[in-house]
Enzyme design. Structure first.
Site, PDB file in Angstrom:
ATOM      1  N   ASP A   1       0.802  -1.131   0.076  1.00 26.00           N
ATOM      2  CA  ASP A   1       0.040   0.045   0.143  1.00 26.00           C
ATOM      3  C   ASP A   1       0.864   1.358   0.270  1.00 26.00           C
ATOM      4  O   ASP A   1       1.636   1.430   0.870  1.00 26.00           O
ATOM      5  CB  ASP A   1      -0.751   0.025   1.330  1.00 26.00           C
ATOM      6  CG  ASP A   1      -1.963   0.831   1.146  1.00 26.00           C
ATOM      7  OD1 ASP A   1      -2.214   1.680  -0.071  1.00 26.00           O
ATOM      8  OD2 ASP A   1      -2.739   1.150   2.186  1.00 26.00           O
TER       9      ASP A   1
ATOM     10  N   ASP B   1      -2.748   2.712  -6.251  1.00 24.56           N
ATOM     11  CA  ASP B   1      -1.596   2.683  -5.099  1.00 24.56           C
ATOM     12  C   ASP B   1      -1.570   1.422  -4.327  1.00 24.56           C
ATOM     13  O   ASP B   1      -0.887   1.468  -3.294  1.00 24.56           O
ATOM     14  CB  ASP B   1      -2.121   3.921  -4.346  1.00 24.56           C
ATOM     15  CG  ASP B   1      -3.292   3.914  -3.533  1.00 24.56           C
ATOM     16  OD1 ASP B   1      -4.332   3.020  -4.129  1.00 24.56           O
ATOM     17  OD2 ASP B   1      -3.644   4.667  -2.781  1.00 24.56           O
ATOM     18  N   GLU B   2      -2.193   0.192  -4.653  1.00 26.00           N
ATOM     19  CA  GLU B   2      -2.221  -0.877  -3.764  1.00 26.00           C
ATOM     20  C   GLU B   2      -2.344  -2.107  -4.314  1.00 26.00           C
ATOM     21  O   GLU B   2      -3.178  -2.109  -5.448  1.00 26.00           O
ATOM     22  CB  GLU B   2      -3.134  -0.987  -2.302  1.00 26.00           C
ATOM     23  CG  GLU B   2      -4.573  -0.855  -3.000  1.00 26.00           C
ATOM     24  CD  GLU B   2      -5.326  -0.669  -1.574  1.00 26.00           C
ATOM     25  OE1 GLU B   2      -5.317  -1.530  -0.700  1.00 26.00           O
ATOM     26  OE2 GLU B   2      -6.569  -0.012  -1.627  1.00 26.00           O
TER      27      GLU B   2
END
Length: 369
Positions: free
Chosen positions: A9, A105-106
């Site tokens: 993350d 983003d993860e």
């Protein structure tokens, strides 16, 4: 064979990219998202400097400005975030092909059999985070465990720029000690209901039969039963198909008038619009979810002539669906907006959706995972 799952993350991703690319933003509280002028602006991501003041993602921009008067609002650059996300994905691919992105983003990584024969998932997570820092000048946090649920919880435990390992021998005790508020899909309302039933930790949930949990929590009861035992058999799916994107909010006080509800819908529409841009998709079907004070729940959907990612169009459709649902003598505790039927699909038109007695947050969790 037990899986080795890593959840990576990125730390305040959009804001961190802006601070990296613009030295004048470094060390200052910034919010990437809608400007506070007008109505409906929503924070997409806040820097850690802004978070110290209580600013959070999905918060109305006006509220962010109240909490932090010196905050700097930055217009999102989704094309840049997409580009950086591709660079991060390329780093992941050096270690495994089993990569399941959840957003820009993860992502989940299955490193049970890693390409570089490192064997230790802890060492792989460390190597990935070090490479992201060295090559991209950004930081990431990681969670490492035997399944997705545990890895995702672990990645949030030492943010920013940290990692947590929940090993097989620790799983049972970890889940027994985990407060119910930490279970994904358990918000304030569900937590209060659990507390009223004497459920405060995973250990309390483990004492309940599955049928009893289902009776109290609907379909989510199945999830609570299994995850309290650390059981999550979902594989990392590299080719996972995105089915829907959604946002919802439970209100501190029930809403009774349309004029109270429209600003809430506007905030939700902004959040969904950010997520559509983030995933580079457009959808045709807009669904409004309505939960009443008595916990009765309905959905209403409409399929548009062409796919859209326009916030104004989504808001207008959602408002029309809400108004047509009948607002006389009602008390509404939750509203949600979902977009589905992405480019090329078919869907229902102006039809009520099935009631869902389970947790909608849990449904969104599974849609996203």
């Amino acid at each position: 064979m037990q899986r080795k799952i890593i959840h990576i993350d990125m730390d305040a991703f959009y804001a961190s990219v802006e601070q990296r690319d613009h030295p004048e933003y470094r060390g200052k509280p910034i919010a990437v998202g809608g400007l506070p002028e007008g109505r409906g602006g929503v924070v997409a991501t806040a820097s850690y400097e802004a978070r110290k003041f209580g600013v959070r993602s999905a918060m109305p921009s006006k509220k962010a400005l109240e909490l932090c008067p010196q905050i700097i609002f930055v217009v999102p650059r989704f094309d840049i975030y997409q580009q950086v996300s591709g660079q991060i994905r390329e780093i992941f691919a050096r270690y495994t092909d089993l990569i399941e992105p959840l957003s820009l983003d993860e992502a989940f990584l299955d490193v049970t059999e890693d390409k570089q024969k490192i064997a230790s998932a802890i060492d792989i997570a460390t190597a990935i985070r070090n490479t992201i820092r060295t090559e991209l000048n950004l930081t990431a946090s990681a969670g490492i465990s035997i399944n997705k649920f545990l890895a995702k919880i672990a990645s949030d435990m030492k943010k920013p720029d940290g990692q947590t390992f929940i090993g097989p021998s620790r799983v049972e005790r970890f889940m027994e000690e985990l407060p119910v508020e930490k279970f994904f899909g358990v918000g304030k309302v569900t937590a209060a209901k659990m507390h009223a039933l004497g459920l405060f930790t995973g250990a309390d949930i483990k004492k309940k039969e599955k049928a009893e949990l289902v009776r109290h929590f609907g379909k989510a009861g199945h999830f609570y039963y299994h995850i309290a035992r650390g059981i999550d058999d979902r594989p990392v799916q590299p080719d996972r198909e995105l089915k829907s994107l959604a946002a919802e909010d439970t209100f501190p006080a029930d809403l009774t008038r349309l004029e109270e509800m429209i600003p809430e819908l506007q905030s939700l529409a902004e959040t969904v619009t950010h997520r559509l841009a983030q995933n580079e998709v457009k959808g045709r079907t807009v669904t409004v979810k309505i939960k009443y004070a008595d916990f009765r729940q309905i959905t209403r959907s409409r399929t548009l002539a062409r796919a859209t990612d326009d916030g104004a169009a989504i808001l207008q459709t959602a408002t029309e669906l809400l108004a047509a649902s009948g607002l006389e003598d009602v008390r509404i505790r939750l509203l949600g907006i979902a977009i589905s039927n992405f480019e090329g699909g078919d869907g229902p038109e102006d039809t009520p959706g099935p009631d869902d007695t389970g947790s909608s947050q849990l449904k969104l969790f599974y849609d996203q995972l």
